[in-house]
Design an enzyme around this catalytic site. Structure first.
Site, short mmCIF file in Angstrom:
data_model
loop_
_atom_site.label_atom_id
_atom_site.label_comp_id
_atom_site.label_asym_id
_atom_site.label_seq_id
_atom_site.Cartn_x
_atom_site.Cartn_y
_atom_site.Cartn_z
N TYR A 231 0.85 -1.34 -0.12
CA TYR A 231 -0.03 -0.03 0.00
C TYR A 231 0.84 1.48 0.02
O TYR A 231 0.33 2.42 0.07
CB TYR A 231 -0.89 -0.01 1.14
CG TYR A 231 -0.37 -0.44 2.70
CD1 TYR A 231 0.61 0.34 3.09
CD2 TYR A 231 -0.76 -1.50 3.08
CE1 TYR A 231 1.16 -0.14 4.29
CE2 TYR A 231 -0.27 -1.97 4.36
CZ TYR A 231 0.83 -1.15 5.14
OH TYR A 231 1.32 -1.57 6.23
N CYS A 417 -10.75 -41.54 28.44
CA CYS A 417 -10.07 -42.92 28.61
C CYS A 417 -9.82 -43.11 30.31
O CYS A 417 -9.36 -44.19 30.41
CB CYS A 417 -8.99 -43.43 27.70
SG CYS A 417 -7.68 -42.46 28.07
S1 IVH Z 1 -0.37 3.20 5.50
C1 IVH Z 1 2.40 6.41 7.19
N1 IVH Z 1 -2.01 1.50 4.87
O1 IVH Z 1 -1.13 0.30 10.07
C2 IVH Z 1 1.36 5.40 7.07
N2 IVH Z 1 -0.84 1.29 6.85
O2 IVH Z 1 -0.73 2.23 12.18
C3 IVH Z 1 1.97 4.15 6.76
N3 IVH Z 1 -1.86 -0.81 8.03
O3 IVH Z 1 2.35 -0.16 10.59
C4 IVH Z 1 0.93 3.10 6.57
N4 IVH Z 1 -3.15 -1.33 6.43
O4 IVH Z 1 1.13 -2.09 9.52
C5 IVH Z 1 -1.18 1.88 5.67
N5 IVH Z 1 -3.88 0.16 4.12
C6 IVH Z 1 -2.83 0.48 4.74
C7 IVH Z 1 -2.61 -0.38 6.01
C8 IVH Z 1 -1.84 0.23 7.05
C9 IVH Z 1 -2.74 -1.75 7.64
C10 IVH Z 1 -0.99 -1.00 9.14
C11 IVH Z 1 0.54 -0.92 9.07
C12 IVH Z 1 1.16 0.38 9.73
C13 IVH Z 1 0.13 0.45 10.57
C14 IVH Z 1 -0.06 2.10 11.13
#
Ligand code: IVH
Length: 672
Positions: A231, A417
């Site tokens: 992402y 058992c």
């Molecule tokens: S963007 C600066 N997109 O959420 C932001 N993070 O609290 C970068 N996460 O450590 C993260 N889905 O593990 C982003 N669609 C998504 C996400 C996502 C899960 C998690 C990721 C990150 C945490 C941030």
């Protein structure tokens, strides 16, 4: 085959296999059968082995099977820190987020956003240089994570080589951010398998993903159903000029990264609110766990202007769903006995609706879990379905605890058992080790009769089920007391095949002792350990009467195995079954088996490509006759069996004067 055409073929196969990996794991539209895929893979493995040491195979799909274990992970610094997200829990907070951004930018017109699911997995940072995966790390403290490159390589959806794209030229170097996770279906399968193998189950998919990614032995990781979804990016140098979050997702996809199909671009904050409501309503229909949505300003220019505040970007927001929780009462705690004897406590709950589903049971997993949460009969508890349908007890409402309630203890006797249960060192599970326990009997009989054990041909799964369910077989010794009439009356068993089975049973009465020991299905005692035991103690009585200290003092047998063995043979029910087997005429061969005299105790090393046998087959044949096999040639090696391109092992064998056999010579030796 010439070297040149081999190398060409290797290049082709590597590309082709990765293409099929992508079709299968990312696009869900395989073009070839699994068998065909395996054939390509085997061909590549063999070709690469032929040129071992000459060509770089570090990013070949054959490396996805894992590498030798590490002592520990090395630290790995991210080029651009991995930030965290500020959290929100409601629609109002989304509106505030939008207003804050407009205020900061001094704008009144709508801001466009990209909205996406928030995956509940483990964040990773993947490094690519010149289109090749070079290393990868966990998030760690945001600045430095753990280098888990070998593990990431085993994940089929992690691209090892990137695809060129006309629209988005590949950057020279970049960090790609994404989430490693496990799909719910895979998670359930994984836990079922673990339960059957008597291993502790994972509490939820995120724990399973984190645990699997942080294995020091990447061969274990390779067997876990990990997935990836990307992402974002961190550092990026050269290549595409990407101006929006939306195009970033398109570029990642074009380069071959898995991205989510649930990502949307919305024109304004109303679009974010609608997406939040829809996704929350749909969350239980996702094939993986999500715990909210993430909203990101679409324009990367604006992202840059907004910058970060206290380690979170101003341009992004995580909006979490309300956990679906309810309270109810624990009516009783039941004990399930699994197929391998593991006792699992299960809370029986006063039925309650949680997120649209009635919940009446929740696994408490094991003794440690129960102790940690201190769940007692009669307690009022908070139950939760996270993104998942698997309900769990979050905590006890201690203020509502009835006076006089008692700490729950795992039973000392198997509820099925009634024999005494044990808890082996290093295991979370308490288990019943009675070989004749009805809860485990089918599995034990199957194992007892299997190829590497007593090798009773024709005694298949169906027949075992019938024999056990009808009460005809209550322990392995009953196999030797089968009534031919009764056997014939069993479903779908003709006279001839029942005769065949009886004679196969008869023939199995004098197995080599190590096969008999293996057949008993003692925990941690496989074929290898069985051989060690026979070598050291010589006879069945010798093994049965060895003390835990004797056992632990044996080369190759550790404390855990010694405990398991002595526990098994101390159990009166097990001694009785062994006595019954002896009375029924089962007499293991205590001296070296007649069949394997030429090979027994000899050590073989196989090297190079054999003309007809696969190396693994040749090894198995030698081991079946009591030989040992090894990967390296030492003074203790008795024979080296060499095929084409045998490499340096053959030189070593010559130096040490060790006989070198061709495949033909090896097969001759087997015949003796
Ligand atoms: S963007 C600066 N997109 O959420 C932001 N993070 O609290 C970068 N996460 O450590 C993260 N889905 O593990 C982003 N669609 C998504 C996400 C996502 C899960 C998690 C990721 C990150 C945490 C941030």
């Amino acid at each position: 085959m010439s070297r040149e055409s081999d190398l060409k073929r290797i290049g082709y196969l590597q590309k082709e296999i990765e293409r099929h990996n992508r079709l299968y794991y990312q696009l869900d539209s395989p073009e070839i059968s699994d068998a065909e895929f395996d054939r390509l893979m085997r061909e590549l493995i063999e070709l690469e082995a032929k040129y071992a040491g000459e060509i770089d195979v570090s990013d070949s799909p054959t490396r996805r099977i894992g590498a030798p274990p590490l002592d520990k992970f090395s630290p790995s610094a991210h080029l651009v820190p991995m930030l965290s997200l500020s959290n929100a829990f409601s629609g109002e907070e989304i509106i505030e987020f939008d207003s804050r951004i407009k205020r900061f930018l001094g704008r009144t017109e709508d801001i466009a956003y990209v909205v996406e699911p928030k995956f509940d997995g483990v964040a990773v940072n993947l490094m690519y240089a010149d289109g090749r995966f070079t290393s990868g790390a966990t998030r760690g403290d945001g600045f430095t994570g753990e280098n888990v490159t070998a593990n990431l390589r085993t994940i089929r959806s992690v691209p090892l080589r990137l695809r060129e794209s006309r629209e988005f030229p590949l950057p020279r170097r970049m960090e790609v951010r994404g989430e490693v996770y496990i799909r719910l279906e895979d998670f359930r399968k994984l836990n079922r398998r673990r339960e059957e193998a008597g291993e502790p189950v994972f509490a939820n998919p995120r724990n399973a993903a984190a645990g699997s990614l942080r294995q020091l032995d990447s061969r274990i990781t390779s067997r876990r159903p990990l997935d990836l979804c990307c992402y974002g990016i961190g550092d990026i140098a050269g290549g595409a000029s990407i101006r929006t979050q939306w195009d970033l997702r398109r570029a990642l996809s074009a380069w071959g990264f898995p991205v989510s199909e649930h990502v949307r671009r919305v024109e304004n904050v109303e679009g974010c609110l609608a997406y939040f409501r829809e996704t929350e309503a749909e969350r239980h229909n996702f094939p993986f766990e999500i715990d909210g949505i993430v909203i990101k300003v679409d324009s990367l220019d604006l992202q840059e202007r907004l910058g970060t505040v206290s380690r979170s970007p101003r341009w992004a927001l995580a909006c979490k769903f309300q956990a679906v929780q309810e309270t109810t009462v624990v009516e009783k705690i039941e004990i399930n006995v699994g197929r391998t004897g593991a006792l699992t406590p299960v809370a029986v709950l006063k039925p309650v609706r949680v997120g649209g589903v009635t919940v009446s049971r929740a696994s408490l997993h094991n003794q440690d879990e129960i102790e940690r949460k201190d769940v007692r009969v009669g307690d009022t508890v908070v139950v939760q379905r996270a993104g998942d349908v698997i309900p769990e007890i979050v905590q006890v409402v201690t203020s509502k605890r009835r006076p006089g309630s008692e700490l729950f203890r795992m039973p000392e006797y198997c509820p099925v058992c009634k024999s005494r249960v044990v808890r082996l060192e290093g295991e979370a599970a308490v288990r019943c080790i009675d070989i004749a326990c009805p809860a485990q009997l089918k599995e034990n009989i199957r194992h007892f009769a299997s190829r590497g054990a007593m090798d009773i041909e024709g005694l298949g799964d169906k027949l075992v089920s019938q024999l056990v369910e009808s009460g005809t077989v209550r322990n392995p010794a009953d196999l030797y007391r089968l009534d031919p009439e009764k056997l014939m009356r069993m479903e779908r068993l003709a006279e001839k095949s029942s005769g065949n089975i009886l004679s196969a049973i008869e023939r199995s009465k004098n197995p080599p002792l190590e096969k008999f020991i293996f057949a008993l299905g003692i925990r941690h005692v496989g074929e290898h350990i069985s051989r060690i035991l026979v070598k050291k103690f010589g006879s069945l009585d010798g093994i049965m009467n060895a003390t835990e200290e004797d056992l632990a003092a044996t080369e190759g047998i550790g404390g855990v195995i010694a405990k398991s063995l002595s526990g098994f043979f101390r159990e009166p029910a097990n001694r009785r079954v062994i006595g019954d087997l002896r009375n029924a005429g089962v007499k293991p061969l205590e001296s070296a088996p007649v069949k394997g005299t030429a090979l027994a105790g000899k050590t073989f090393v196989f090297t190079g490509t054999l003309p007809t046998l696969k190396r693994s087959e040749a090894k198995a044949m030698a081991e079946a006759l009591g030989a040992e096999t090894s990967e390296s040639v030492t003074r203790r090696t008795d024979y080296v069996v060499a095929g084409e391109s045998p490499g340096s092992k053959i030189d070593k064998a010559r130096t040490l004067n060790i006989p070198i056999l061709t495949e033909e010579g090896f097969l001759e030796l087997l015949k003796k």
